[in-house]
Design a protein around this motif. Structure first.
Motif, mmCIF file in Angstrom:
data_model
loop_
_atom_site.group_PDB
_atom_site.id
_atom_site.type_symbol
_atom_site.label_atom_id
_atom_site.label_comp_id
_atom_site.label_asym_id
_atom_site.label_seq_id
_atom_site.Cartn_x
_atom_site.Cartn_y
_atom_site.Cartn_z
ATOM 1 N N PHE B 171 47.323 28.364 37.175
ATOM 2 C CA PHE B 171 46.568 29.324 36.390
ATOM 3 C C PHE B 171 45.187 28.801 35.983
ATOM 4 N N PRO B 173 41.368 27.730 36.121
ATOM 5 C CA PRO B 173 40.288 28.300 36.953
ATOM 6 C C PRO B 173 39.627 27.261 37.843
ATOM 7 N N THR B 185 49.856 28.775 44.969
ATOM 8 C CA THR B 185 49.297 30.093 44.634
ATOM 9 C C THR B 185 48.361 29.906 43.441
ATOM 10 N N ILE B 187 46.313 31.686 40.664
ATOM 11 C CA ILE B 187 46.283 32.995 40.011
ATOM 12 C C ILE B 187 44.889 33.246 39.445
ATOM 13 N N HIS B 188 44.296 34.352 39.869
ATOM 14 C CA HIS B 188 42.986 34.737 39.321
ATOM 15 C C HIS B 188 43.107 36.125 38.703
ATOM 16 N N LEU B 189 43.466 36.184 37.420
ATOM 17 C CA LEU B 189 43.585 37.495 36.772
ATOM 18 C C LEU B 189 42.240 38.219 36.746
ATOM 19 N N THR B 190 41.154 37.466 36.839
ATOM 20 C CA THR B 190 39.815 38.088 36.901
ATOM 21 C C THR B 190 39.731 39.043 38.084
ATOM 22 N N ASP B 191 40.365 38.640 39.201
ATOM 23 C CA ASP B 191 40.317 39.492 40.394
ATOM 24 C C ASP B 191 41.002 40.835 40.157
ATOM 25 N N ARG B 192 42.059 40.833 39.330
ATOM 26 C CA ARG B 192 42.756 42.101 39.039
ATOM 27 C C ARG B 192 41.839 42.973 38.184
ATOM 28 N N LEU B 193 41.095 42.360 37.296
ATOM 29 C CA LEU B 193 40.155 43.103 36.432
ATOM 30 C C LEU B 193 39.053 43.721 37.290
#
Ligand SMILES: NC(=O)c1ccc[n+]([C@@H]2O[C@H](COP(=O)([O-])OP(=O)(O)OC[C@H]3O[C@@H](n4cnc5c(N)ncnc54)[C@H](O)[C@@H]3O)[C@@H](O)[C@H]2O)c1
Ligand SMILES: NC(=O)c1ccc[n+]([C@@H]2O[C@H](COP(=O)([O-])OP(=O)(O)OC[C@H]3O[C@@H](n4cnc5c(N)ncnc54)[C@H](O)[C@@H]3O)[C@@H](O)[C@H]2O)c1
Lengths: 206, 206
Positions: B171, B173, B185, B187-193
């Motif tokens: 998780f 960055p 893997t 995880i880039h939650l920014t990409d979902r945003l």
């Protein structure tokens, strides 16, 4: 329309060009492919969905691609989001610096627990969720983030829908159905754990 | 091999069949498609990559599909994960009940901050990260989860690699490169945003 997988990959290209700004003026699709662990043909195919980006034989212009992709993603102007649910996950997201770096500013954070109301999280004071609908009526908010327990999530989604927010990013383990007027992304980190488990199982068989 | 997008969709099928257990004995690909907001042909195509699942004219057998998909994902036996970084995000993940429900148990949680060592999070006592390598040598851990600041993440990943964990869910960055022996893997939650922002922009143009 544009394939779902390509829309989900577009942010990676934007982040890559953002990271290259100031470091180099242009980059070829082969060099970009090496940076992103992908292939040059995949890059050219993906980007072709979003308009003609000049390759002009010498490569992609970093500044131009960053600007254009920012416009396509809608982050060329400041965008705002709110978080509802100021618990562990909500605080981790409010404090995550990268959202701000890609153009999203935290406008508000809401909860129903009196012991957290008024606390400063990520530079924003926690407000009571009773004031959420009025806040959304007074401030342009593009994205509503739900980090409440599952049983509260649908109620919060309805407040977002009625107030006309642009879209919802939901972390609660309940699926909120998107509509044509209100796109919703339901985050299931469990799925990332399971697909990683598949890769572990099948790596051993290679 | 199996397309990347199909591997990433497989967990959703597993979760869906898991939720149907006890409620119905069988389900047709059309009924399943309605549940999952997708098409029957997509389901048949996706599942065909993983072997012949009997449709036998009357539909998929719920119990059989749940068991088979669980085996394919490697969660038919108890699997363990550890969390390194017992901060806001680490605590939210340790307390998230769905990981346990799909077959993953928290084996350990590690940090370097003396004020959190010994605290109970998600039913597990926080240990000092100095003991991580030894712990991994004594316990079979399939997945290492990294929720530390970016500057510590690569060091933690190296401890995981050296100890032979199956894979890493990161998780922080900073991108950790996967290898043939160690799937990762990031995880880039920014990409979902950002992809949600694209959908908001393009919904308006429909
Ligand atoms: N998507 C994933 O993979 C994933 C991972 C971890 C946690 N989660 C989920 O995220 C959510 C938050 O997890 P957490 O660990 O932060 O929980 P938490 O209990 O620490 O925080 C939840 C917060 O929501 C607040 N709340 C409850 N009802 C509310 C309402 N109606 N309006 C506003 N606020 C309300 C609570 O007061 C609390 O502060 C949970 O639903 C959890 O299951 C999802
Ligand atoms: N992927 C995403 O989209 C996303 C979203 C939110 C946060 N984050 C990232 O997740 C990470 C955790 O965020 P947070 O809000 O929980 O931060 P936090 O500061 O609350 O927690 C970090 C924890 O890591 C511990 N730590 C530091 N160095 C360590 C080491 N070498 N070994 C073990 N533990 C160590 C700290 O003591 C602290 O407890 C950060 O890197 C943050 O940027 C990512």
């Amino acid at each position: 329309g544009i394939p779902e997988i390509v829309i989900e990959r577009l942010p990676r290209y934007y982040r890559c060009f953002r990271a290259l700004r100031g470091k180099r003026e242009k980059i070829s699709s082969h060099e970009l492919a090496a940076e992103m662990h992908t292939s040059a043909s995949q890059i050219r195919l993906d980007l072709s969905h979003f308009g003609g980006f000049g390759l002009q034989g010498y490569g992609y212009n970093v500044e131009e691609l960053h600007t254009k992709l920012g416009q396509i993603l809608g982050v060329d102007q400041a965008q705002y989001y709110v978080i509802v649910g100021a618990g562990r996950l909500g605080r981790a997201i409010a404090n995550f610096p990268v959202f701000q770096e890609v153009g999203f500013s935290l406008a508000g954070i809401f909860d129903i627990d009196d012991s957290v109301i008024g606390q400063d999280i990520g530079g924003v004071r926690v407000s009571h969720a009773d004031g959420l609908a009025r806040f959304l009526g007074e401030h342009p908010v593009r994205i509503g983030i739900i980090t409440t327990p599952a049983e509260a999530a649908l109620g919060v989604a309805e407040i977002f829908r009625a107030a006309g927010v642009g879209g919802i990013l939901n972390f609660a383990p309940v699926d909120i159905a998107p509509t044509r007027q209100l796109p919703v992304t339901n985050i299931h980190l469990t799925d990332r754990l399971l697909s990683l488990s598949w890769r572990i199982m099948h790596r051993e068989q290679e």
